[in-house]
Scaffold this active site. Structure first.
Site, mmCIF file in Angstrom:
data_model
loop_
_atom_site.group_PDB
_atom_site.id
_atom_site.type_symbol
_atom_site.label_atom_id
_atom_site.label_comp_id
_atom_site.label_asym_id
_atom_site.label_seq_id
_atom_site.Cartn_x
_atom_site.Cartn_y
_atom_site.Cartn_z
ATOM 1 C CB ALA A 1 -25.296 2.359 -14.407
ATOM 2 C CE LYS B 1 -18.796 -4.874 -13.511
ATOM 3 N NZ LYS B 1 -17.370 -4.700 -13.169
ATOM 4 C CG ASP C 1 -12.247 -7.273 -13.476
ATOM 5 O OD1 ASP C 1 -12.448 -6.105 -13.878
ATOM 6 O OD2 ASP C 1 -11.677 -8.137 -14.166
ATOM 7 C CB SER C 2 -17.705 -9.594 -14.028
ATOM 8 O OG SER C 2 -18.122 -8.250 -14.116
ATOM 9 C CG PHE D 1 -25.092 -4.652 -17.388
ATOM 10 C CD1 PHE D 1 -23.720 -4.712 -17.554
ATOM 11 C CD2 PHE D 1 -25.644 -5.307 -16.291
ATOM 12 C CE1 PHE D 1 -22.912 -5.399 -16.656
ATOM 13 C CE2 PHE D 1 -24.853 -5.996 -15.380
ATOM 14 C CZ PHE D 1 -23.483 -6.038 -15.569
HETATM 15 P P1 ITT Z 1 -15.987 -1.163 -13.559
HETATM 16 O O1 ITT Z 1 -14.559 -1.529 -13.912
HETATM 17 O O2 ITT Z 1 -16.147 0.284 -13.198
HETATM 18 O O3 ITT Z 1 -16.562 -2.085 -12.538
HETATM 19 P P2 ITT Z 1 -16.590 -2.195 -16.197
HETATM 20 O O4 ITT Z 1 -17.842 -2.276 -17.019
HETATM 21 O O5 ITT Z 1 -15.363 -1.661 -16.894
HETATM 22 O O6 ITT Z 1 -16.908 -1.345 -14.887
HETATM 23 P P3 ITT Z 1 -15.306 -4.752 -15.979
HETATM 24 O O7 ITT Z 1 -13.947 -4.224 -16.265
HETATM 25 O O8 ITT Z 1 -15.452 -5.779 -14.895
HETATM 26 O O9 ITT Z 1 -16.306 -3.595 -15.576
HETATM 27 O O10 ITT Z 1 -15.902 -5.298 -17.334
HETATM 28 C C1 ITT Z 1 -16.846 -6.282 -17.322
HETATM 29 C C2 ITT Z 1 -17.603 -6.298 -18.621
HETATM 30 O O11 ITT Z 1 -18.090 -7.639 -18.794
HETATM 31 C C3 ITT Z 1 -18.815 -5.400 -18.552
HETATM 32 O O12 ITT Z 1 -18.574 -4.132 -19.109
HETATM 33 C C4 ITT Z 1 -19.842 -6.185 -19.355
HETATM 34 O O13 ITT Z 1 -19.702 -5.892 -20.685
HETATM 35 C C5 ITT Z 1 -19.429 -7.633 -19.141
HETATM 36 N N1 ITT Z 1 -20.267 -8.191 -18.064
HETATM 37 C C6 ITT Z 1 -19.924 -8.435 -16.770
HETATM 38 N N2 ITT Z 1 -20.975 -8.888 -16.081
HETATM 39 C C7 ITT Z 1 -22.010 -8.933 -16.941
HETATM 40 C C8 ITT Z 1 -23.343 -9.282 -16.824
HETATM 41 O O14 ITT Z 1 -23.886 -9.651 -15.669
HETATM 42 N N3 ITT Z 1 -24.114 -9.224 -17.922
HETATM 43 C C9 ITT Z 1 -23.604 -8.821 -19.092
HETATM 44 N N4 ITT Z 1 -22.360 -8.441 -19.286
HETATM 45 C C10 ITT Z 1 -21.550 -8.494 -18.221
#
Ligand code: ITT
Length: 197
Positions: free
Chosen positions: A16, A18, A74-75, A156
């Site tokens: 949510a 993202k 993916d981040s 988040f």
């Molecule tokens: P989706 O796969 O459904 O997109 P996810 O949360 O599992 O959701 P990721 O596998 O890309 O997504 O995991 C990225 C994690 O990295 C995410 O859960 C955050 O904990 C962290 N993250 C990524 N971008 C961030 C941001 O802008 N601020 C803080 N933490 C971030």
């Protein structure tokens, strides 16, 4: 590069935080931005070895299932003193999930111990995929320092721990407009909008 001629896309993410950031950043461009939740899309297995591979897996799966262009993100957080961990495992690093992301941030702080290097960067790989299987990739990064104790309630994930370079406040303390201008995701999205819209 292929232009996005369609008037609507789906965000291939179930996160949510993202979704909110991506919809805010894409709002001025006049395309309808749906989320995977809106369309009840299934979550594919993320078995890639890089951010780009995982973003592509998510985008292609969503584009096929929704039959419209999909944007996969993916981040993660790469901590320099930990050889860039947790990296692609940033979401999984919070398992078993307790207290939102406090569990992961406490674990990270313990792993860092008294390390003098508390530098890190967030990376974001963004892939746009069309239902015919065509894709394009974009990447954004932001560097900063990990603070303890954590501060702030905006954003988040690891935001309360991450102070971007050039600022004294964490991503969770800074207003969303600032994060949405300088973040890894904002930078990757800028490349996407500059090249595809
Ligand atoms: P989706 O796969 O459904 O997109 P996810 O949360 O599992 O959701 P990721 O596998 O890309 O997504 O995991 C990225 C994690 O990295 C995410 O859960 C955050 O904990 C962290 N993250 C990524 N971008 C961030 C941001 O802008 N601020 C803080 N933490 C971030």
């Amino acid at each position: 590069m292929r232009k996005l001629t369609e008037k609507q896309i789906v965000l291939a993410t179930h996160n949510a935080g993202k979704v909110k950031e991506m919809q805010t950043i894409l709002a001025p461009f006049g395309i309808k931005v749906l989320s995977a939740g809106d369309l009840n899309l299934t979550e594919p297995e993320e078995n890639g070895q890089t951010f780009i591979e995982n973003a592509k897996i998510k985008a292609l799966a969503a584009a096929k299932e929704a039959n419209m262009p999909a944007l996969g993100d993916d981040s993660g957080l790469c901590v320099h003193a930990l050889n860039d961990r947790p990296g692609i495992y940033s979401a999984r690093y919070n398992e078993p999930k307790k207290n939102g992301f406090m569990y992961a941030m406490e674990k990270l702080n313990e792993e860092l111990g008294s390390a003098s290097d508390r530098s890190a960067h967030f990376s974001c790989a963004l892939v746009i995929a069309w239902p015919d299987g065509d894709t394009a990739e974009f990447e954004g990064k932001v560097t900063g320092t990990l603070q303890w104790p954590v501060k702030g309630t905006n954003g988040f994930g690891y935001d309360p721990m991450f102070v971007p370079d050039g600022y004294d406040l964490s991503f969770a303390e800074l207003p969303a407009e600032v994060k949405n201008t300088i973040s890894h995701r904002a930078r990757a999205l800028k490349l996407f909008t500059d090249n595809c819209l």
